[in-house]
Write a protein that holds these residues in place. Structure first.
Motif, PDB file in Angstrom:
ATOM      1  N   ALA A 178       0.182   7.073  -6.048  1.00 15.85           N
ATOM      2  CA  ALA A 178      -1.056   7.611  -6.134  1.00 15.85           C
ATOM      3  C   ALA A 178      -0.976   9.370  -5.946  1.00 15.85           C
ATOM      4  CB  ALA A 178      -2.101   7.082  -5.373  1.00 15.85           C
ATOM      5  N   CYS A 179      -0.055   9.625  -4.888  1.00 16.25           N
ATOM      6  CA  CYS A 179       0.302  11.144  -4.927  1.00 16.25           C
ATOM      7  C   CYS A 179       0.931  11.788  -5.785  1.00 16.25           C
ATOM      8  CB  CYS A 179       1.097  11.195  -3.587  1.00 16.25           C
ATOM      9  SG  CYS A 179       0.230  10.649  -1.948  1.00 16.25           S
ATOM     10  N   ARG A 180       2.085  10.691  -6.501  1.00 15.02           N
ATOM     11  CA  ARG A 180       2.749  11.380  -7.650  1.00 15.02           C
ATOM     12  C   ARG A 180       1.664  11.834  -8.790  1.00 15.02           C
ATOM     13  NH1 ARG A 180       4.615  10.611 -12.425  1.00 15.02           N
ATOM     14  NH2 ARG A 180       3.772   8.330 -12.551  1.00 15.02           N
ATOM     15  N   TYR A 226      -9.794   4.728  -0.911  1.00 14.63           N
ATOM     16  CA  TYR A 226      -9.781   5.746  -0.176  1.00 14.63           C
ATOM     17  C   TYR A 226      -9.121   5.159   1.134  1.00 14.63           C
ATOM     18  CZ  TYR A 226     -11.952   9.206  -2.907  1.00 14.63           C
ATOM     19  OH  TYR A 226     -12.315  10.492  -4.008  1.00 14.63           O
ATOM     20  N   ALA A 227      -9.772   4.137   1.538  1.00 12.06           N
ATOM     21  CA  ALA A 227      -9.302   3.735   2.964  1.00 12.06           C
ATOM     22  C   ALA A 227      -7.800   3.546   3.132  1.00 12.06           C
ATOM     23  CB  ALA A 227     -10.100   2.272   3.018  1.00 12.06           C
ATOM     24  N   ALA A 228      -7.094   3.006   1.994  1.00  9.04           N
ATOM     25  CA  ALA A 228      -5.892   2.737   2.231  1.00  9.04           C
ATOM     26  C   ALA A 228      -5.050   4.276   2.041  1.00  9.04           C
ATOM     27  CB  ALA A 228      -5.202   2.117   0.864  1.00  9.04           C
ATOM     28  N   PHE A 229      -5.661   5.114   1.376  1.00  7.42           N
ATOM     29  CA  PHE A 229      -4.919   6.580   1.192  1.00  7.42           C
ATOM     30  C   PHE A 229      -5.163   7.138   2.653  1.00  7.42           C
ATOM     31  CE2 PHE A 229      -4.357  10.915   0.293  1.00  7.42           C
ATOM     32  CZ  PHE A 229      -3.633  10.823  -0.932  1.00  7.42           C
ATOM     33  N   ASN A 275       0.697  -0.935  -0.119  1.00  6.25           N
ATOM     34  CA  ASN A 275       0.017   0.174   0.077  1.00  6.25           C
ATOM     35  C   ASN A 275       0.660   1.064   0.081  1.00  6.25           C
ATOM     36  OD1 ASN A 275      -2.619  -1.186  -0.130  1.00  6.25           O
ATOM     37  ND2 ASN A 275      -2.721  -1.292   1.927  1.00  6.25           N
ATOM     38  N   GLU A 276       2.020   1.372   0.654  1.00  3.67           N
ATOM     39  CA  GLU A 276       2.908   2.372   0.602  1.00  3.67           C
ATOM     40  C   GLU A 276       3.440   2.873  -0.902  1.00  3.67           C
ATOM     41  OE1 GLU A 276       6.034   1.724   3.512  1.00  3.67           O
ATOM     42  OE2 GLU A 276       4.769   2.217   5.304  1.00  3.67           O
ATOM     43  N   TYR A 277       3.798   1.662  -1.414  1.00  2.00           N
ATOM     44  CA  TYR A 277       4.030   1.887  -2.710  1.00  2.00           C
ATOM     45  C   TYR A 277       2.851   2.650  -3.746  1.00  2.00           C
ATOM     46  CZ  TYR A 277       8.626  -0.092  -2.608  1.00  2.00           C
ATOM     47  OH  TYR A 277      10.046  -0.696  -1.861  1.00  2.00           O
ATOM     48  N   THR A 319      -9.406  11.447 -12.546  1.00  6.96           N
ATOM     49  CA  THR A 319     -10.144  11.548 -11.428  1.00  6.96           C
ATOM     50  C   THR A 319      -9.568  10.589 -10.046  1.00  6.96           C
ATOM     51  OG1 THR A 319     -11.344   9.340 -12.246  1.00  6.96           O
ATOM     52  CG2 THR A 319     -12.214  11.624 -12.850  1.00  6.96           C
ATOM     53  N   PHE A 320      -9.988  10.643  -9.068  1.00  6.77           N
ATOM     54  CA  PHE A 320      -9.293   9.855  -8.061  1.00  6.77           C
ATOM     55  C   PHE A 320      -9.662   8.384  -8.268  1.00  6.77           C
ATOM     56  CE2 PHE A 320      -9.968  13.775  -5.207  1.00  6.77           C
ATOM     57  CZ  PHE A 320      -8.980  14.441  -5.604  1.00  6.77           C
ATOM     58  N   GLU A 321     -10.767   7.972  -8.590  1.00  5.20           N
ATOM     59  CA  GLU A 321     -11.142   6.891  -8.953  1.00  5.20           C
ATOM     60  C   GLU A 321     -10.277   6.154  -9.981  1.00  5.20           C
ATOM     61  OE1 GLU A 321     -15.049   3.853 -10.014  1.00  5.20           O
ATOM     62  OE2 GLU A 321     -15.196   6.127  -9.975  1.00  5.20           O
ATOM     63  N   ALA A 322      -9.980   7.053 -11.120  1.00  4.32           N
ATOM     64  CA  ALA A 322      -9.030   6.459 -12.108  1.00  4.32           C
ATOM     65  C   ALA A 322      -7.582   6.216 -11.533  1.00  4.32           C
ATOM     66  CB  ALA A 322      -8.967   7.408 -13.212  1.00  4.32           C
ATOM     67  N   ILE A 323      -7.059   7.038 -10.637  1.00  7.04           N
ATOM     68  CA  ILE A 323      -5.974   6.977 -10.126  1.00  7.04           C
ATOM     69  C   ILE A 323      -5.870   5.771  -9.190  1.00  7.04           C
ATOM     70  CG2 ILE A 323      -4.405   8.048  -8.361  1.00  7.04           C
ATOM     71  CD1 ILE A 323      -5.158  10.647  -9.499  1.00  7.04           C
TER      72      ILE A 323
END
Length: 352
Positions: A302-304, A330-333, A295-297, A313-317
């Motif tokens: 995702a942040c990049r 979302y939960a992992a983020f 998840n960290e990777y 979109t966030f969903e696409a990311i």
């Protein structure tokens, strides 16, 4: 027979005799015989009979043909025994599958019918010029197949042997011992190196006593759930550095974290170590669970993407970095960054 031959005869016959005794112990006395132990029993008995025939033939070339047939027939069972021992030991098989029974049934049928219809006493030319080649080819095929089963364990043995547990060390000893015995017989059969024929019995005696030593020291012949749970030996720091570097290269170089179905076993296979060793590396040396590590990777990537691809979109990311649902992303983020993707983007845009 001089003193040297007497010593050689004693050592060789000792291994064959004790091998038969040990195999009978595994079959008759040992309670709750597992599938792996059954195949180990067949392997020890087959090797002991083959070794016994070799010893008596070496010191008595006029040995009756029936003993030669028995010895070569036992040799036909060595390869399958090795292979199926490791199959059952590595998969923790609790029963013999029907496909294995069919394989053994066919080979046993060939062995019995062949011995009855084409006895060595009557057809020595066929045995020496055809059947013996089939036996050695079959043995070699099963050894090669076993080598593929043990590929990751053997690679670790030759690169970082200190990370192997006692069971894996026993596996390596058993496989290499059988391979060396096969090679000794093959070189002798092909007349490449003289004197190699008696080397097989001597090597078997050594292998047998090493196996007994492993057993007396409490080593399990197969992987058990209890052994996996209780073994807490920490991986050496020098080995851990090498493995962590290999792990990071695999994760980043192949972008494995983007696979939403990535499992611990997939990652272990990618860097050629066992699942248990990878789990131990993550928990003891890196200090993270498999899910947290991956998840960290994913969240870092995702942040990049949030910072550099405003049109996504966030969903696409989330799908792009390896999550198969928006809620999981979302939960992992939130767990990794202690915020939501939207608030993270807003904070990044407002940063000076």
């Amino acid at each position: 027979m001089n003193i040297g031959h007497q010593i050689l005869f004693f050592i060789s016959t000792l291994g064959a005799f004790n091998g038969i005794i040990l195999s009978l112990y595994l079959f008759l006395i040992k309670k709750r015989r597992s599938t792996a132990v059954i195949f180990l029993y067949i392997l020890l008995l087959s090797l002991s009979i083959r070794i016994g025939k070799s010893v008596f033939l070496y010191f008595n070339p006029s040995l009756p043909k029936i003993y030669l047939q028995i010895g070569l027939s036992a040799c036909f069972l060595i390869g399958p025994s090795v292979y199926y021992f490791f199959r059952s030991a590595m998969t923790k098989a609790t029963h013999i599958p029907n496909s294995w029974k069919w394989s053994w049934g066919i080979q046993a049928g060939i062995l019995i019918l062949g011995g009855i219809l084409v006895p060595y006493q009557t057809y020595p030319e066929i045995w020496n010029n055809i059947i013996v080649y089939i036996i050695y080819a079959q043995w070699l095929i099963y050894l090669i197949a076993t080598g593929f089963l043990l590929k990751s364990v053997l690679k670790t043995f030759f690169t970082m042997p200190s990370t192997l547990n006692d069971t894996e060390k026993f596996w390596v000893m058993l496989f290499l011992g059988n391979s060396i015995i096969y090679l000794a017989y093959l070189l002798s059969f092909a007349s490449i190196i003289n004197g190699m024929y008696i080397s097989g019995p001597v090597l078997f005696t050594l292998m047998l006593y090493l196996a007994i030593f492993f057993n007396l020291s409490g080593t399990k012949f197969e992987v058990t759930e209890t052994a996996v749970k209780t073994e807490k030996r920490k991986i050496a720091a020098t080995d851990a550095v090498v493995w962590i570097e290999r792990l990071e290269n695999a994760i980043l170089g192949k972008a494995l974290y983007k696979d939403p179905n990535l499992k611990l076993s997939d990652l272990a296979k990618a860097i050629n170590i066992s699942v248990h060793q990878l789990s131990q590396l993550l928990n003891d040396n890196i200090g993270k669970s498999f899910s947290t590590y991956i998840n960290e990777y994913r969240i870092h990537e995702a942040c990049r993407l949030i910072n550099t691809n405003g049109h996504l979109t966030f969903e696409a990311i989330g799908y792009e970095v390896g999550y198969n649902s928006k809620s999981t992303f979302y939960a992992a983020f939130r767990k990794i960054k202690a915020t939501t993707p939207a608030l993270y983007k807003e904070s990044a845009e407002n940063a000076p």
